[in-house]
Design an enzyme around this catalytic site. Structure first.
Site, mmCIF file in Angstrom:
data_model
loop_
_atom_site.group_PDB
_atom_site.id
_atom_site.type_symbol
_atom_site.label_atom_id
_atom_site.label_comp_id
_atom_site.label_asym_id
_atom_site.label_seq_id
_atom_site.Cartn_x
_atom_site.Cartn_y
_atom_site.Cartn_z
ATOM 1 N N ALA A 18 43.261 8.975 35.851
ATOM 2 C CA ALA A 18 42.986 9.612 36.982
ATOM 3 C C ALA A 18 44.456 10.204 37.348
ATOM 4 C CB ALA A 18 42.986 7.697 37.778
ATOM 5 N N ASN A 19 44.052 10.221 39.593
ATOM 6 C CA ASN A 19 45.345 10.810 39.652
ATOM 7 C C ASN A 19 45.565 10.028 41.056
ATOM 8 O OD1 ASN A 19 43.875 12.003 42.316
ATOM 9 N ND2 ASN A 19 42.680 12.951 40.882
ATOM 10 N N ARG A 20 47.023 10.686 41.714
ATOM 11 C CA ARG A 20 47.121 9.869 42.766
ATOM 12 C C ARG A 20 46.982 9.761 44.583
ATOM 13 N NH1 ARG A 20 51.781 7.376 40.888
ATOM 14 N NH2 ARG A 20 52.687 8.564 39.054
ATOM 15 N N SER A 21 45.791 10.497 44.271
ATOM 16 C CA SER A 21 44.861 10.472 45.189
ATOM 17 C C SER A 21 44.263 9.308 46.223
ATOM 18 C CB SER A 21 43.443 11.649 45.176
ATOM 19 O OG SER A 21 42.670 11.546 46.297
ATOM 20 N N ALA A 33 40.037 15.240 45.454
ATOM 21 C CA ALA A 33 41.098 15.433 43.674
ATOM 22 C C ALA A 33 40.051 15.477 42.271
ATOM 23 C CB ALA A 33 42.340 14.985 43.881
#
Ligand code: C5P
Length: 403
Positions: free
Chosen positions: A209-212, A275
């Site tokens: 995942a990512n921090r968006s 993102a």
């Protein structure tokens, strides 16, 4: 149905026209609205709470200090849980109390506590209506942003003629419908927005995942809806409520996001704020990967489809305006310029997301608009304000393109 799903809080004041309010409730419900009533003490001399409840199909409220009411819904929730407050009939006394900010019964307290739009249908004796005090109160209420429908001229209950008669229920319905009619620079346009991160499964319990946070994308969807557009929001996994008045489609992975965007098309504007993970795990399995005496799992990555580029490079069915985002940690503008050309979009909204800027997950953003026309840098703004300004700009671009 014109008022489908709309929640009306109807405050009924103490005038003979209150009998028409029962017909108003019926007309509103026929058009799909739900109606909850508050009766003032005066109104109860003309109609009963039971009649209002029977026609509205909901409990009617009368007393500020009703223990059951306060435990059940409470006056603050009454003032909040609706889309519009209608006061019909609005008597001279109720208007005076509203103009003066009085809160000495349930109706006036709710009217003071609410931040919802309010529509008044005044009804009173002609001399009371024309009295300078009432006209002063009317001017004050209008300056506060309150709208009115009527009063009409004509024969009144006291055998007098002149302005003071409450607008007919169907006129009030029309005024209510026009309050809900979409207006704004993007009326008639369909806007598709992507927002949030994507989750790319490693196995059934783990993912990349990512921090968006989705805050910027969701704010854009809200701003587009407020500008009158029909909005489809394709959202990755986020911790945010679905924006009101927006069709939200929830997805997890990049490939699901692409499918959802393609299903949502055609659109006039595509805004790709998500993102999206650049890679997914090609060998993601059906079963949870087990620890194996220190042997590391072998994860093979493969590239995800580029949703923005896929749609922007279409010959047919490309939205007229395609907007990309570029979250960068260095050489922000240069990378944004390259992305504009590489992805084939009309505008890139670029921002610096390096550690310390607090943009990822935060509430404010400093953006640069990069287009073939050049670069424009905006001051640091809340994500809500960035969204509003961006939508305003897109409205101008659509108009400039003769749409
Ligand atoms: O290449 P990069 O990920 O920096 O590009 C960012 C822009 O492209 C964003 O608008 C993002 O939503 C979009 N994008 C996409 N699909 C991808 C990767 C990025 O739509 N697979």
């Amino acid at each position: 149905m014109a008022l489908s799903g709309k929640r009306i809080l109807l405050v009924i004041g103490g005038g003979i026209a209150a009998y028409k309010s029962l017909d108003l409730i019926r007309r509103l419900r026929e058009r799909g609205a739900s109606v909850r009533c508050i009766l003032t003490a005066g109104a109860q001399h003309f109609i009963t709470p039971l009649a209002a409840s029977a026609i509205s199909g909901q409990r009617t409220h009368t007393d500020l200090f009703d223990r059951e009411d306060e435990a059940d819904i409470g006056h603050i929730r009454l003032a909040r849980d609706a889309d519009l407050v209608v006061v019909a009939p609005a008597t001279a006394n109720l208007m005076a109390k509203m103009a003066g900010g009085h809160a000495d019964d349930l109706a006036s307290t709710v009217l003071l506590a609410t931040t919802l739009p309010i529509l008044l249908a005044p009804a009173m004796n002609v001399r009371m209506w024309l009295h300078p005090a009432t006209q002063r109160n009317l001017a004050t209420l209008q300056a506060d942003g309150i709208r009115t429908v009527g009063p009409n001229e004509g024969a009144m209950a006291e055998a007098e003629t002149g302005p003071g008669r409450m607008a007919e229920p169907l006129e009030i319905v029309a005024a209510i419908e026009s309050r809900f009619a979409p207006s704004g620079p993007l009326v008639g346009k369909h806007v598709v927005v992507t927002s949030g991160p994507t989750h790319e499964p490693i196995d059934p319990v783990r993912y990349i995942a990512n921090r968006s946070s989705g805050k910027q994308g969701h704010a854009i969807a809200r701003a587009a809806a407020a500008a009158g557009a029909r909005v489809t929001l394709v959202s990755g996994p986020v911790d945010l409520a679905d924006p009101a008045g927006v069709t939200t489609i929830h997805v997890e992975s990049a490939r699901e996001m692409l499918d959802a965007v393609e299903t949502a098309l055609p659109a006039d504007i595509g805004i790709f704020a998500a993102a999206v993970a650049d890679w997914r795990v090609a060998n993601a399995g059906e079963q949870k990967i087990k620890k194996n005496n220190g042997a590391l799992p072998n994860l093979a990555l493969t590239e995800n489809p580029d949703i923005l580029a896929t749609i922007a490079r279409r010959n047919e069915g490309r939205p007229q305006l395609m907007i990309g985002f570029a979250a960068e940690t260095e050489n922000v503008i240069e990378h944004a310029r390259q992305k504009l050309a590489k992805k084939g979009c009309d505008l890139i909204v670029a921002n610096d997301v390096s550690t310390g800027t607090g943009v990822m997950g935060g509430d404010s953003n400093t953006v640069h608009l990069v287009s073939p026309a050049g670069v424009e840098t905006w001051p640091t703004l809340s994500k809500t304000d960035v969204a509003r300004k961006l939508i305003e700009r897109l409205g101008q671009m659509m108009k400039g393109a003769g749409q």
